[in-house]
Design an enzyme around this catalytic site. Structure first.
Site, mmCIF file in Angstrom:
data_model
loop_
_atom_site.group_PDB
_atom_site.id
_atom_site.type_symbol
_atom_site.label_atom_id
_atom_site.label_comp_id
_atom_site.label_asym_id
_atom_site.label_seq_id
_atom_site.Cartn_x
_atom_site.Cartn_y
_atom_site.Cartn_z
ATOM 1 N N ARG A 51 0.844 -1.202 0.000
ATOM 2 C CA ARG A 51 0.000 0.000 0.000
ATOM 3 C C ARG A 51 0.877 1.249 0.000
ATOM 4 O O ARG A 51 0.528 2.248 -0.623
ATOM 5 C CB ARG A 51 -0.926 0.016 1.216
ATOM 6 C CG ARG A 51 -2.089 -0.932 1.074
ATOM 7 C CD ARG A 51 -3.191 -0.666 2.074
ATOM 8 N NE ARG A 51 -2.746 -0.775 3.451
ATOM 9 C CZ ARG A 51 -3.402 -0.270 4.490
ATOM 10 N NH1 ARG A 51 -4.530 0.353 4.316
ATOM 11 N NH2 ARG A 51 -2.940 -0.406 5.704
ATOM 12 N N MET A 76 -12.283 2.318 -3.583
ATOM 13 C CA MET A 76 -12.486 1.230 -2.627
ATOM 14 C C MET A 76 -11.175 0.672 -2.072
ATOM 15 O O MET A 76 -10.989 -0.535 -1.962
ATOM 16 C CB MET A 76 -13.301 0.117 -3.284
ATOM 17 C CG MET A 76 -14.626 0.576 -3.872
ATOM 18 S SD MET A 76 -15.712 1.331 -2.659
ATOM 19 C CE MET A 76 -16.277 -0.120 -1.823
ATOM 20 N N ARG A 77 -10.272 1.548 -1.734
ATOM 21 C CA ARG A 77 -8.996 1.149 -1.145
ATOM 22 C C ARG A 77 -8.837 1.877 0.183
ATOM 23 O O ARG A 77 -9.159 3.060 0.281
ATOM 24 C CB ARG A 77 -7.820 1.532 -2.056
ATOM 25 C CG ARG A 77 -7.921 1.099 -3.499
ATOM 26 C CD ARG A 77 -7.763 -0.355 -3.757
ATOM 27 N NE ARG A 77 -6.559 -0.882 -3.166
ATOM 28 C CZ ARG A 77 -6.369 -2.167 -2.916
ATOM 29 N NH1 ARG A 77 -7.294 -3.038 -3.195
ATOM 30 N NH2 ARG A 77 -5.239 -2.579 -2.386
ATOM 31 N N ASN A 93 -14.879 11.804 1.955
ATOM 32 C CA ASN A 93 -15.441 10.640 1.276
ATOM 33 C C ASN A 93 -16.954 10.685 1.391
ATOM 34 O O ASN A 93 -17.498 11.261 2.331
ATOM 35 C CB ASN A 93 -14.910 9.354 1.937
ATOM 36 C CG ASN A 93 -15.337 8.100 1.204
ATOM 37 O OD1 ASN A 93 -15.455 8.081 -0.017
ATOM 38 N ND2 ASN A 93 -15.559 7.036 1.944
ATOM 39 N N HIS A 95 -20.150 8.106 1.733
ATOM 40 C CA HIS A 95 -20.414 6.713 2.101
ATOM 41 C C HIS A 95 -21.923 6.481 2.087
ATOM 42 O O HIS A 95 -22.676 7.291 2.630
ATOM 43 C CB HIS A 95 -19.847 6.423 3.494
ATOM 44 C CG HIS A 95 -20.020 5.005 3.911
ATOM 45 N ND1 HIS A 95 -19.280 3.978 3.371
ATOM 46 C CD2 HIS A 95 -20.876 4.438 4.803
ATOM 47 C CE1 HIS A 95 -19.656 2.841 3.915
ATOM 48 N NE2 HIS A 95 -20.625 3.092 4.786
ATOM 49 N N ASP A 131 -14.365 4.465 7.623
ATOM 50 C CA ASP A 131 -15.661 5.140 7.776
ATOM 51 C C ASP A 131 -15.872 5.679 9.184
ATOM 52 O O ASP A 131 -16.976 5.646 9.717
ATOM 53 C CB ASP A 131 -16.811 4.192 7.376
ATOM 54 C CG ASP A 131 -16.704 3.717 5.944
ATOM 55 O OD1 ASP A 131 -16.217 4.478 5.097
ATOM 56 O OD2 ASP A 131 -17.104 2.566 5.667
ATOM 57 N N GLU A 160 -26.720 11.230 -2.491
ATOM 58 C CA GLU A 160 -25.263 11.381 -2.557
ATOM 59 C C GLU A 160 -24.904 12.473 -3.556
ATOM 60 O O GLU A 160 -24.038 13.315 -3.292
ATOM 61 C CB GLU A 160 -24.603 10.068 -2.970
ATOM 62 C CG GLU A 160 -24.604 8.990 -1.923
ATOM 63 C CD GLU A 160 -23.878 7.743 -2.394
ATOM 64 O OE1 GLU A 160 -22.798 7.860 -3.009
ATOM 65 O OE2 GLU A 160 -24.386 6.637 -2.141
#
Length: 180
Positions: A51, A76-77, A93, A95, A131, A160
């Site tokens: 990573r 999605m990392r 972000n 969610h 999150d 969203e």
């Protein structure tokens, strides 16, 4: 991402999109951004043994674009604590749940399985925990009888698209700051 691009096309919007990055070469967002002449870049995360190596490659792109903020949308990392600390208070972000409920993946399925009466979406600051960052904005939608993950997800997605540009505008105007 498309909602942010559309919002930023308004001359009165307090932010502009300086680039769109993906960890997948075929991400639809790259093609969408290119239609607006927004610079794009991608790095296949699987090409990096760690990573940290992947994040260094992202950092190379970000140094070229010099963004004030990073807005994640479908990325999605998970980032390392070092990367999130570097961008603390400047990375957000969207969610698809009312955090702190239903973290991670398959949030609509989680909401239906839990029998909640309302669901929604959250814009939050990105921190090292998944999150877990400070909430900037939320929108709620009712869970209707007979809802499926798809029907519920469609209503959440509409929200969203509405709240993400609003949250970025508030951040860019200095109306919201990271407390941590």
């Amino acid at each position: 991402m498309s909602a942010l691009i559309e919002a930023a096309r308004d001359p009165d919007y307090p932010a502009q999109i300086v680039g769109v990055f993906s960890n997948k070469p075929d991400a639809p967002g790259l093609a969408a951004a290119a239609t607006y002449n927004i610079p794009t870049a991608w790095r296949w995360h699987k090409d990096y043994p760690s990573r940290i190596g992947f994040e260094l490659a992202i950092g190379d792109v970000l140094r070229l674009w010099r963004p004030d903020y990073i807005c994640l949308a479908g990325f999605m990392r998970l980032f390392t604590p070092e990367f999130t600390k570097k961008w603390q208070g400047r990375m957000i972000n969207i969610h698809p749940s009312l955090l702190p409920l239903h973290k991670g993946l398959h949030t609509h399925e989680q909401a239906l399985a839990d029998g909640v009466t309302e669901h929604g979406c959250t814009v939050h600051f990105v921190t090292a925990g998944m999150d877990e960052g400070q909430i900037i904005a939320q929108a709620r939608v009712p869970v209707l009888p007979g809802d499926t993950a798809e029907t519920l997800g469609a209503r959440v997605l509409a929200e969203e698209h509405r709240i993400y540009p609003e949250a970025l505008a508030r951040l860019a105007r200095g109306e919201v700051t990271f407390e941590g």
